[in-house]
Design a protein around this motif. Structure first.
Motif, PDB file in Angstrom:
ATOM      1  N   GLY A  76      -0.082   2.203  -3.502  1.00  0.00           N
ATOM      2  CA  GLY A  76      -1.385   2.805  -3.297  1.00  0.00           C
ATOM      3  C   GLY A  76      -2.537   1.815  -3.386  1.00  0.00           C
ATOM      4  O   GLY A  76      -2.354   0.602  -3.268  1.00  0.00           O
ATOM      5  N   LYS A  77      -3.723   2.331  -3.646  1.00  0.00           N
ATOM      6  CA  LYS A  77      -4.953   1.531  -3.608  1.00  0.00           C
ATOM      7  C   LYS A  77      -5.063   0.541  -4.756  1.00  0.00           C
ATOM      8  O   LYS A  77      -5.932  -0.340  -4.736  1.00  0.00           O
ATOM      9  N   ARG A 131       3.650  10.918  -9.186  1.00  0.00           N
ATOM     10  CA  ARG A 131       3.365  11.696  -7.985  1.00  0.00           C
ATOM     11  C   ARG A 131       4.561  12.558  -7.585  1.00  0.00           C
ATOM     12  O   ARG A 131       4.403  13.715  -7.165  1.00  0.00           O
ATOM     13  N   TYR A 135       0.835  -1.204   0.000  1.00  0.00           N
ATOM     14  CA  TYR A 135       0.000   0.000   0.000  1.00  0.00           C
ATOM     15  C   TYR A 135       0.872   1.256   0.000  1.00  0.00           C
ATOM     16  O   TYR A 135       0.586   2.230  -0.696  1.00  0.00           O
ATOM     17  N   GLY A 180       3.123   0.564 -10.536  1.00  0.00           N
ATOM     18  CA  GLY A 180       3.379   1.243  -9.274  1.00  0.00           C
ATOM     19  C   GLY A 180       4.546   2.204  -9.361  1.00  0.00           C
ATOM     20  O   GLY A 180       4.490   3.319  -8.831  1.00  0.00           O
ATOM     21  N   ARG A 182       3.804   1.636  -1.170  1.00  0.00           N
ATOM     22  CA  ARG A 182       4.536   1.818  -2.427  1.00  0.00           C
ATOM     23  C   ARG A 182       3.609   2.066  -3.611  1.00  0.00           C
ATOM     24  O   ARG A 182       3.897   2.895  -4.478  1.00  0.00           O
ATOM     25  N   TYR A 200       3.457   5.213 -11.268  1.00  0.00           N
ATOM     26  CA  TYR A 200       2.584   6.041 -10.423  1.00  0.00           C
ATOM     27  C   TYR A 200       3.397   6.844  -9.410  1.00  0.00           C
ATOM     28  O   TYR A 200       3.154   8.034  -9.215  1.00  0.00           O
ATOM     29  N   VAL A 201       4.382   6.211  -8.774  1.00  0.00           N
ATOM     30  CA  VAL A 201       5.228   6.895  -7.794  1.00  0.00           C
ATOM     31  C   VAL A 201       6.021   8.018  -8.467  1.00  0.00           C
ATOM     32  O   VAL A 201       6.119   9.138  -7.933  1.00  0.00           O
TER      33      VAL A 201
END
Length: 204
Positions: free
Chosen positions: A106-107, A192, A102, A185, A104, A188-189
């Motif tokens: 997220g949902k 962000r 979670y 992931g 690293r 996404y990181v």
């Protein structure tokens, strides 16, 4: 064997057997959910079950099971883990693993977790334990439920009499899902991070 008992249960009780089995499997009982759904897909190919009713039944069972796990985590939390966690497969080690995922990724873990046996019910329990609000939980968990049930029921329908090959195919499929999840992931990181960086005032 558990697998034979579950398949016999579904053979005898049809949609009701599928619904109940998926609810119990996602809550934590050792039920081979992927094999179960692929077998139901095979029954669809033989015109024993209807494809759309089977898919909706599997989706309803998955949504019910994952929601129960979430509510158990939110309502009872750590005391339940300490007292009954091992019986349901919700161990401290698995919770730690899921919580790190979670942090690293997220949902999206709620969606990917369905494809990892022994993890899907832990993702929902961990979400409840961490007091994740219901709307984002429902969005990711229920979308994941649809993708998961659609994949294996359609796979069984497509394979037909060769549905038993699902075990080998599932292993390869899960491997690719995990790889894609990790890549997604990381993207996404990075997204962000770049977004936060762009909001910082320029250094003089």
């Amino acid at each position: 064997m558990v697998k034979d008992a579950v398949l016999d249960f579904v053979t005898n009780y049809g949609y009701y057997g599928l619904f109940i089995s998926l609810v119990l499997g996602i809550v934590g009982l050792p039920i081979p959910d992927e094999i179960l759904m692929t077998y139901c897909g095979y029954l669809v190919s033989q015109s024993v079950l209807n494809y759309w009713i089977t898919l909706l039944t599997a989706l309803a069972g998955s949504v019910s099971g994952i929601s129960i796990s979430y509510l158990m985590g939110r309502r009872f939390g750590s005391p339940l883990v300490e007292k009954y966690g091992r019986r349901l497969g919700v161990t401290e080690a698995r919770l730690g693993t899921v919580n790190s995922w979670y942090a690293r990724f997220g949902k999206i873990v709620l969606m990917v977790g369905y494809f990892i046996p022994g993890i899907r019910h832990v993702t929902a329990f961990a979400a409840g334990l961490s007091r994740m609000s219901y709307p984002p939980f429902a969005l990711f968990a229920y979308l994941g439920a649809f993708i998961w049930t659609f994949t294996f029921i359609t796979l069984g329908k497509t394979l037909g009499v060769h549905w038993t090959k699902v075990s080998e195919m599932t292993h390869n499929f899960v491997l690719w899902v995990v790889v894609l999840a990790v890549v997604g992931g990381v993207i996404y990181v990075l997204y962000r991070w770049r977004k936060r960086k762009s909001k910082l005032p320029p250094q003089k």
